[in-house]
Scaffold this motif. Structure first.
Motif, PDB file in Angstrom:
ATOM      1  N   UNK A  70       0.725  -1.126   0.004  1.00 20.16           N
ATOM      2  CA  UNK A  70      -0.157   0.083  -0.087  1.00 20.16           C
ATOM      3  C   UNK A  70       0.641   1.114   0.029  1.00 20.16           C
ATOM      4  N   UNK A  71       2.030   1.084  -0.160  1.00 15.70           N
ATOM      5  CA  UNK A  71       2.933   2.295  -0.291  1.00 15.70           C
ATOM      6  C   UNK A  71       3.308   3.090   1.265  1.00 15.70           C
ATOM      7  N   UNK A  72       4.340   3.704   0.997  1.00 16.46           N
ATOM      8  CA  UNK A  72       4.819   4.580   2.568  1.00 16.46           C
ATOM      9  C   UNK A  72       3.634   5.531   2.766  1.00 16.46           C
ATOM     10  N   UNK A  73       3.367   5.345   4.144  1.00 16.71           N
ATOM     11  CA  UNK A  73       2.336   6.044   4.823  1.00 16.71           C
ATOM     12  C   UNK A  73       0.907   5.644   4.234  1.00 16.71           C
ATOM     13  N   UNK A  74       0.806   4.325   3.492  1.00 14.35           N
ATOM     14  CA  UNK A  74      -0.384   3.923   3.109  1.00 14.35           C
ATOM     15  C   UNK A  74      -1.028   4.656   2.280  1.00 14.35           C
ATOM     16  N   UNK A  75      -0.442   5.246   1.196  1.00 16.68           N
ATOM     17  CA  UNK A  75      -1.132   6.196   0.230  1.00 16.68           C
ATOM     18  C   UNK A  75      -1.547   5.620  -1.084  1.00 16.68           C
ATOM     19  N   UNK A  76      -1.266   4.352  -0.972  1.00 16.43           N
ATOM     20  CA  UNK A  76      -1.523   3.595  -2.274  1.00 16.43           C
ATOM     21  C   UNK A  76      -0.758   3.456  -3.184  1.00 16.43           C
ATOM     22  N   UNK A  77      -0.927   2.335  -3.981  1.00 17.68           N
ATOM     23  CA  UNK A  77      -0.003   1.907  -5.181  1.00 17.68           C
ATOM     24  C   UNK A  77      -0.659   1.440  -6.122  1.00 17.68           C
ATOM     25  N   UNK A  78      -0.395   1.958  -7.491  1.00 18.56           N
ATOM     26  CA  UNK A  78      -1.370   1.650  -8.744  1.00 18.56           C
ATOM     27  C   UNK A  78      -2.721   1.371  -8.538  1.00 18.56           C
ATOM     28  N   UNK A  79      -3.171   0.354  -9.515  1.00 23.05           N
ATOM     29  CA  UNK A  79      -4.722   0.192  -9.650  1.00 23.05           C
ATOM     30  C   UNK A  79      -5.148  -0.857  -8.658  1.00 23.05           C
ATOM     31  N   UNK A  80      -4.168  -1.573  -8.092  1.00 27.60           N
ATOM     32  CA  UNK A  80      -4.874  -2.836  -7.078  1.00 27.60           C
ATOM     33  C   UNK A  80      -4.545  -2.791  -5.536  1.00 27.60           C
ATOM     34  N   UNK A  81      -3.827  -1.555  -5.103  1.00 26.93           N
ATOM     35  CA  UNK A  81      -3.581  -1.105  -3.870  1.00 26.93           C
ATOM     36  C   UNK A  81      -3.990   0.222  -3.485  1.00 26.93           C
ATOM     37  N   UNK A  82      -5.389   0.157  -2.963  1.00 25.86           N
ATOM     38  CA  UNK A  82      -5.722   1.557  -2.702  1.00 25.86           C
ATOM     39  C   UNK A  82      -5.263   2.212  -1.394  1.00 25.86           C
ATOM     40  N   UNK A  83      -5.472   3.708  -1.215  1.00 22.28           N
ATOM     41  CA  UNK A  83      -4.937   4.227  -0.227  1.00 22.28           C
ATOM     42  C   UNK A  83      -5.786   3.866   1.048  1.00 22.28           C
ATOM     43  N   UNK A  84      -5.126   3.588   2.296  1.00 20.76           N
ATOM     44  CA  UNK A  84      -5.901   2.926   3.282  1.00 20.76           C
ATOM     45  C   UNK A  84      -5.522   4.100   4.528  1.00 20.76           C
ATOM     46  N   UNK A  85      -4.388   4.988   4.410  1.00 15.39           N
ATOM     47  CA  UNK A  85      -4.198   5.859   5.503  1.00 15.39           C
ATOM     48  C   UNK A  85      -5.481   6.863   5.717  1.00 15.39           C
TER      49      UNK A  85
END
Length: 239
Positions: free
Chosen positions: A159-174
């Motif tokens: 989900x990326x650093x800080x949970x900001x989301x990555x690409x089309x499969x992993x949404x922002x969760x922060x």
């Protein structure tokens, strides 16, 4: 007409055609987002207005556990609506709404919310690192280090650093409501939600206990505020 002149004209025609195609695509995207805005704010037939639960700007309603949609990827949002409609993802509120939308309306709603500004400071979140959280902070530890005794990877790996989301499969969760995050983890564990790419979330949630779900849900829900704290800002300035 010389050969060079002919080539020049062909190149100009090609550039003009490409420009027209680009303008057409941009106009279509704008039109799609406009259609999505109408559905989001006023509803369409049996589909009630998205803003009723997700807020006028897609900011969500944390107190009720409704997630924010603003700034999430269009492909991700469209796939969730499709999953609600097909039953791959269960929710008594969202299922009838998703079923009432046509394929074009699904794309429109997804396009509209994706172009809204994120509800959080993504730069501050991305710069916020809990690489070595306190051992007793289960949520921070799971989010940033994982629990390899249970084969649970760190959430930020996908989900990326800080949970900001990555690409089309992993949404922002922060910044998502803790109740919402916990409910999704429970749904994956109970196989009430499609496990996603490579069945990652289904497998990960199956190895988590309820205490871990609660801890990591609380961590991500409070992360935007933590990233904006004076201590976090001072730490970021020292890097």
């Amino acid at each position: 007409m010389t050969t060079n002149l002919i080539r020049r004209h062909r190149r100009l025609y090609g550039l003009a055609a490409a420009g027209l195609l680009a303008l057409g695509a941009e106009a279509h995207a704008d039109s799609l987002a406009d259609q999505g805005k109408a559905i989001a704010t006023a509803g369409s037939g049996a589909a009630v207005a998205c803003a009723s639960c997700h807020g006028a700007q897609g900011q969500g309603m944390a107190a009720a556990g409704f997630p924010y949609l603003a700034g999430q990827g269009a492909d991700y949002l469209a796939r969730q609506l499709q999953d609600f409609a097909s039953g791959k993802r269960t929710n008594p509120v969202m299922q009838p709404i998703a079923k009432a939308l046509s394929a074009e309306q699904v794309k429109a709603v997804a396009a509209y919310f994706s172009q809204l500004p994120p509800v959080m400071d993504t730069k501050a979140l991305a710069a916020h690192e809990d690489t070595y959280p306190p051992k007793g902070d289960a949520g921070a530890w799971l989010a940033n280090r994982g629990d390899w005794s249970r084969n649970i990877p760190a959430c930020v790996q996908c989900h990326g650093p800080g949970g900001i989301g990555v690409g089309k499969d992993f949404p922002a969760i922060a910044g998502q409501p803790a109740q919402y995050i916990h409910n999704q983890l429970a749904a994956w564990k109970d196989k009430k939600r499609d496990p996603g790419p490579l069945a990652l979330m289904g497998d990960i949630a199956a190895r988590m206990d309820d205490a871990q779900m609660t801890a990591v849900s609380d961590y991500f829900s409070k992360l935007p505020a933590a990233a904006q704290s004076p201590a976090a800002q001072a730490q970021g300035a020292q890097k």
